[in-house]
Design a protein around this motif. Structure first.
Motif, short mmCIF file in Angstrom:
data_model
loop_
_atom_site.label_atom_id
_atom_site.label_comp_id
_atom_site.label_asym_id
_atom_site.label_seq_id
_atom_site.Cartn_x
_atom_site.Cartn_y
_atom_site.Cartn_z
N LEU A 187 56.39 19.88 -23.32
CA LEU A 187 56.47 18.99 -22.19
C LEU A 187 57.64 19.30 -21.32
O LEU A 187 58.70 19.62 -21.86
CB LEU A 187 56.40 17.31 -22.59
N ASP A 188 57.45 18.86 -20.04
CA ASP A 188 58.76 19.02 -19.06
C ASP A 188 59.03 17.34 -18.70
O ASP A 188 57.77 16.65 -18.38
CB ASP A 188 58.38 19.65 -17.95
N VAL A 189 60.14 16.97 -18.80
CA VAL A 189 60.47 15.67 -18.36
C VAL A 189 61.60 15.76 -17.25
O VAL A 189 62.40 16.73 -17.13
CB VAL A 189 61.06 14.83 -19.62
N LEU A 190 61.40 14.66 -16.43
CA LEU A 190 62.54 14.51 -15.43
C LEU A 190 63.45 13.14 -15.46
O LEU A 190 62.61 12.10 -15.43
CB LEU A 190 61.76 14.59 -14.00
N ILE A 191 64.58 13.17 -15.58
CA ILE A 191 65.47 12.12 -15.54
C ILE A 191 65.96 11.70 -14.19
O ILE A 191 66.69 12.62 -13.53
CB ILE A 191 66.43 12.20 -16.68
N VAL A 192 65.84 10.50 -13.75
CA VAL A 192 66.28 10.17 -12.30
C VAL A 192 67.11 8.86 -12.54
O VAL A 192 66.60 7.89 -13.13
CB VAL A 192 65.01 10.03 -11.44
N ASP A 193 68.33 9.09 -12.00
CA ASP A 193 69.35 8.10 -11.92
C ASP A 193 70.37 8.45 -11.20
O ASP A 193 70.95 9.57 -11.13
CB ASP A 193 69.95 7.79 -13.35
N ASP A 194 70.77 7.29 -10.09
CA ASP A 194 71.85 7.85 -9.44
C ASP A 194 73.12 7.67 -10.22
O ASP A 194 74.20 8.04 -9.60
CB ASP A 194 72.06 6.66 -8.13
N GLU A 195 73.49 7.24 -11.26
CA GLU A 195 74.52 6.97 -12.21
C GLU A 195 74.44 8.43 -13.08
O GLU A 195 73.82 8.47 -13.86
CB GLU A 195 74.62 5.71 -12.95
N GLN A 196 75.43 9.24 -12.68
CA GLN A 196 75.60 10.34 -13.52
C GLN A 196 75.92 10.32 -15.18
O GLN A 196 75.38 10.98 -15.94
CB GLN A 196 76.74 11.53 -13.02
N TRP A 197 76.70 8.92 -15.32
CA TRP A 197 76.79 8.97 -16.62
C TRP A 197 75.72 8.65 -17.47
O TRP A 197 75.49 8.53 -18.77
CB TRP A 197 78.16 7.88 -16.81
N ALA A 198 74.68 7.80 -16.61
CA ALA A 198 73.54 7.48 -17.40
C ALA A 198 72.61 8.68 -17.50
O ALA A 198 71.97 8.88 -18.56
CB ALA A 198 72.61 6.27 -16.41
N ILE A 231 56.46 13.94 -17.72
CA ILE A 231 57.04 12.40 -18.01
C ILE A 231 58.19 12.32 -17.07
O ILE A 231 59.16 13.14 -17.06
CB ILE A 231 57.76 12.26 -19.45
N MET A 232 58.39 11.27 -16.38
CA MET A 232 59.61 11.01 -15.60
C MET A 232 60.05 9.66 -15.99
O MET A 232 59.43 8.82 -16.22
CB MET A 232 59.07 10.85 -14.10
N VAL A 233 61.51 9.67 -16.47
CA VAL A 233 62.15 8.61 -16.59
C VAL A 233 62.85 8.32 -15.67
O VAL A 233 64.08 9.02 -15.03
CB VAL A 233 63.10 8.78 -18.09
N SER A 234 62.92 7.11 -14.88
CA SER A 234 63.66 6.73 -13.77
C SER A 234 64.31 5.41 -13.75
O SER A 234 63.81 4.43 -14.23
CB SER A 234 62.59 6.68 -12.52
N ASP A 235 65.36 5.19 -13.04
CA ASP A 235 66.13 3.88 -12.80
C ASP A 235 65.31 3.31 -11.93
O ASP A 235 64.73 3.89 -11.05
CB ASP A 235 67.47 4.19 -12.50
N ILE A 236 65.60 1.87 -11.84
CA ILE A 236 64.79 1.19 -10.60
C ILE A 236 65.64 1.19 -9.27
O ILE A 236 65.19 1.71 -8.18
CB ILE A 236 64.53 -0.17 -10.74
N GLU A 237 66.98 0.90 -9.43
CA GLU A 237 67.79 0.72 -8.38
C GLU A 237 68.50 1.93 -7.86
O GLU A 237 69.50 2.33 -8.77
CB GLU A 237 68.45 -0.41 -8.28
N MET A 238 68.31 2.73 -6.87
CA MET A 238 69.08 3.93 -6.43
C MET A 238 69.25 3.85 -4.94
O MET A 238 68.43 3.00 -4.25
CB MET A 238 68.04 5.09 -6.71
N PRO A 239 70.29 4.12 -4.25
CA PRO A 239 70.55 4.26 -3.00
C PRO A 239 69.43 5.01 -2.09
O PRO A 239 68.70 5.81 -2.84
CB PRO A 239 71.72 5.12 -2.64
N GLY A 240 68.89 4.57 -1.11
CA GLY A 240 67.94 5.10 -0.33
C GLY A 240 66.60 4.37 -0.59
O GLY A 240 66.13 3.43 -0.02
N GLN A 241 65.93 5.22 -1.80
CA GLN A 241 64.57 4.53 -2.01
C GLN A 241 64.83 4.03 -3.53
O GLN A 241 65.76 4.89 -4.59
CB GLN A 241 63.57 5.48 -1.98
N SER A 242 64.15 3.23 -4.05
CA SER A 242 64.18 2.76 -5.43
C SER A 242 63.10 3.55 -6.39
O SER A 242 62.46 4.39 -5.88
CB SER A 242 63.37 1.09 -5.36
N GLY A 243 63.30 3.45 -7.71
CA GLY A 243 62.64 4.23 -8.49
C GLY A 243 61.14 3.62 -8.48
O GLY A 243 60.23 4.38 -8.84
N LEU A 244 60.87 2.29 -8.04
CA LEU A 244 59.55 2.12 -8.05
C LEU A 244 58.70 2.87 -6.68
O LEU A 244 57.49 3.09 -6.94
CB LEU A 244 59.35 0.62 -7.55
#
Length: 133
Positions: free
Chosen positions: A31-42, A80-93
């Motif tokens: 599988l291929d996964v995408l991790i999305v978060d504006d916090e690089q440490w996360a 599979i995409m794993v995303s945070d909710i709150e990010m600058p610009g547009q939200s994870g939702l």
């Protein structure tokens, strides 16, 4: 088939992903996964904290914004995409809305520290696979 939202402690992300892979993955495929978060440490924590190869992931891609994630999704099939909710610009939702429209077979997981019910309810309405706190 997408499932109802479930709240799982974030320290159990690898165990949860293992169960997702077992449910989704025919033997011998990856599988291929995408991790999305504006916090690089996360993002780095997810990269370092999960044994992606053992779980059966071929590509582990990352994005630090909605725009970066959209660009990846437009050009690469993501299982599979794993995303945070709150990010600058547009939200994870909003990102999940985009995924549902442009890549409907991608399973979406919210991984966040926000335990607000409205976020979880919205995620369920978007057919999010899981909402991990």
């Amino acid at each position: 088939m997408k499932l109802l939202t479930l709240v799982v402690p974030s320290y159990n992300v690898e165990g949860f992903l293992r169960r997702c892979v077992e449910r989704m993955l025919p033997a011998g495929e990856e599988l291929d996964v995408l991790i999305v978060d504006d916090e690089q440490w996360a993002v780095q924590g997810m990269l370092d904290g999960v044994n992606w190869d053992v779980l059966g992931f071929d590509k582990v891609l990352t994005a630090n914004s909605y725009a970066e994630a959209v660009n990846i999704i437009k050009n690469t099939y993501i299982d599979i995409m794993v995303s945070d909710i709150e990010m600058p610009g547009q939200s994870g939702l909003k990102l999940i809305e985009f995924v549902n429209e442009h890549s409907p077979n991608t399973e979406c997981i919210i991984l966040t520290c926000h335990d607000e019910f409205d976020y979880a309810r919205t995620a369920v309405g978007l057919n999010c696979l899981e909402y991990l706190l």
